[in-house]
Write a protein that holds these residues in place. Structure first.
Motif, PDB file in Angstrom:
ATOM      1  N   THR A   1      67.974   6.662   0.030  1.00 45.61           N
ATOM      2  CA  THR A   1      68.716   5.405   0.063  1.00 45.61           C
ATOM      3  C   THR A   1      69.269   5.138  -1.327  1.00 45.61           C
ATOM      4  O   THR A   1      68.533   5.186  -2.317  1.00 45.61           O
ATOM      5  CB  THR A   1      67.799   4.253   0.497  1.00 45.61           C
ATOM      6  OG1 THR A   1      67.269   4.544   1.792  1.00 45.61           O
ATOM      7  CG2 THR A   1      68.561   2.949   0.532  1.00 45.61           C
TER       8      THR A   1
ATOM      9  N   SER B   1      72.855  -1.607   1.618  1.00 49.30           N
ATOM     10  CA  SER B   1      71.513  -1.428   2.164  1.00 49.30           C
ATOM     11  C   SER B   1      71.555  -0.355   3.248  1.00 49.30           C
ATOM     12  O   SER B   1      72.614  -0.058   3.807  1.00 49.30           O
ATOM     13  CB  SER B   1      71.009  -2.752   2.752  1.00 49.30           C
ATOM     14  OG  SER B   1      71.894  -3.193   3.772  1.00 49.30           O
TER      15      SER B   1
ATOM     16  N   GLN C   1      70.530  -1.149   9.092  1.00 51.08           N
ATOM     17  CA  GLN C   1      69.559  -2.167   9.490  1.00 51.08           C
ATOM     18  C   GLN C   1      69.347  -2.141  11.008  1.00 51.08           C
ATOM     19  O   GLN C   1      70.294  -2.243  11.787  1.00 51.08           O
ATOM     20  CB  GLN C   1      70.049  -3.556   9.063  1.00 51.08           C
ATOM     21  CG  GLN C   1      70.254  -3.699   7.568  1.00 51.08           C
ATOM     22  CD  GLN C   1      68.942  -3.564   6.798  1.00 51.08           C
ATOM     23  OE1 GLN C   1      67.926  -4.143   7.176  1.00 51.08           O
ATOM     24  NE2 GLN C   1      68.972  -2.792   5.725  1.00 51.08           N
TER      25      GLN C   1
END
Length: 444
Positions: A426, A238, A241
């Motif tokens: 991403t 991911s 964050q």
């Protein structure tokens, strides 16, 4: 006899020149191949040198001599022509004397009849045939030379294919059905490691046969299934964050020229402009002033602070100062993976940041074997994620798959150009599958 030498680029051209210049009756004396300079004077080219000859005048043979009355060189009497009686003889009996010449002439004509001279031998057809035979022989020699060249090239191609088969094409791929063999060739053409491509094809073939029985595998179904395998197989992380009230630190490491500074600017711009977070930049790259100046320009445009850490103490002080920030991005000096001294110094800096998120930045234009070597040499810096940049500068993306399989680190971002911050994606598993095995374009 006239003798002349001609030059031509081939034997057939030489024969045509000989015929035009000396006629059909000319014949070849000798031939040889030599080299002469080209018209530009920058090299040499092979030419055929032919020496030919021709008789200027062919003499006709003299009529053969015959024997008449025991004498050589006298022609027999012709019809309507009175022979020369010769010198006067002594007078004798008139009757016998008058009959003697007539009888002798008749006997001579009967015993040695007159024959026409044989026609002269025409050597022109023989010479023409000889010329054609020599030309055919030279043409065969030239053809044999070309054949030998072709055979040598075929041997070289065969040896090259053998090397490719030994190094990059396993024997097992020959057992794949046509649908799988086509996918295998497409993967290898995209620079996927041949062994990884083979394993993907074998797994796809086996799974589809188990699901559908003994029927042949449909090519489109095989492609879609393999894309799902690749998507499931590629580890994807991911994005960074950010949490309210918590500092997140991310450092980018990697060799020189892979785009670490530009990637940091893209990450900072996205966090500041899109996520509306407080960002700070920190650089350890004091070896290249151009990199510091570039990052300083980005900091001014984004209106974020930039700190240069020369020592470990500078790094500690900067981290205490930026505790109120949501994200601190650290740019590190690019260096050769073989530079152990620089790597140890950088490791001491990163050890001061126990919660740092380290991204190894690699260029998609790097050779596949070098990618695996670079990833292994940067392992002491403990990178937890991988960023691939310069996807816009290559046409094959198989090395991404091969590297991720070997390194076993998730992919976080993909750099697709120089624009800040647009050209940073991403990473997603579907995006990687599109790069490795794209869907066929549908023709409208």
């Amino acid at each position: 006899m006239r003798v002349k030498t001609f030059e031509a680029t081939s034997m057939q051209e030489a024969l045509n020149i000989v015929k035009q210049d000396m006629g059909e009756e000319a014949f070849i004396l000798s031939t040889r191949t030599k080299h002469r300079r080209t018209a530009t004077g920058l090299g040499e080219e092979p030419v055929i040198e032919v020496t030919a000859a021709v008789d200027e005048a062919i003499p006709r043979p003299e009529p053969p001599q015959v024997v008449v009355n025991g004498l050589y060189g006298l022609r027999p009497p012709l019809a309507g022509r009175t022979p020369d009686p010769g010198p006067p003889r002594p007078a004798r009996d008139p009757a016998p004397a008058a009959a003697a010449p007539e009888r002798q002439t008749a006997v001579a004509a009967k015993e040695w009849p007159s024959a026409p001279p044989p026609p002269p031998v025409d050597l022109q057809p023989l010479r023409r045939e000889l010329l054609e035979i020599k030309g055919a022989v030279e043409a065969l020699k030239e053809q044999d030379g070309r054949n030998q060249t072709i055979l040598r090239e075929l041997d070289q191609m065969k040896a090259q294919l053998n090397r490719i088969q030994k190094q990059g094409m396993p024997q097992a791929q020959l057992q794949l059905p046509p649908s799988m063999l086509s996918l295998y060739g497409e993967l290898v053409a995209n620079d996927v490691d041949p062994m990884i491509a083979l394993r993907l094809c074998e797994y796809t073939q086996r799974t589809l046969l188990e699901q559908g029985g003994d029927e042949a595998v449909d090519p489109e179904q095989a492609r879609l299934f393999m894309r799902r395998i690749i998507a499931d197989f590629i580890p994807v992380a991911s994005p960074i964050q950010l949490e309210p009230g918590k500092l997140r630190v991310a450092a980018l490491v990697g060799p020189t020229g892979v785009g670490k500074t530009t990637t940091i600017a893209k990450l900072a711009a996205y966090a500041k402009l899109e996520l509306k977070q407080k960002v700070a930049l920190l650089t350890l790259d004091t070896f290249r002033m151009a990199a510091v100046d570039q990052l300083h320009q980005y900091a001014e445009i984004l209106q974020v602070p930039l700190h240069v850490a020369l020592t470990v103490e500078d790094l500690r002080a900067a981290m205490r100062f930026y505790q109120d920030r949501a994200l601190v991005l650290i740019d590190t000096p690019g260096h050769s993976p073989k530079d152990s001294e620089m790597q140890n110094q950088l490791r001491r800096f990163l050890d001061e940041l126990p919660e740092v998120e380290t991204h190894l930045v690699l260029s998609a234009t790097t050779k596949p074997r070098d990618l695996a070597d670079i990833a292994q040499r940067f392992e002491p810096l403990k990178p937890s994620r991988i960023i691939f940049t310069k996807l816009d500068e290559t046409s094959t993306f198989g090395p991404l798959l091969s590297t991720l399989v070997r390194v076993k680190r998730p992919l976080s971002y993909l750099g697709t150009g120089q624009e800040v911050p647009q050209d940073l994606e991403t990473a997603t598993s579907r995006r990687v599958a599109d790069l490795i095995l794209p869907l066929p374009q549908v023709t409208p």
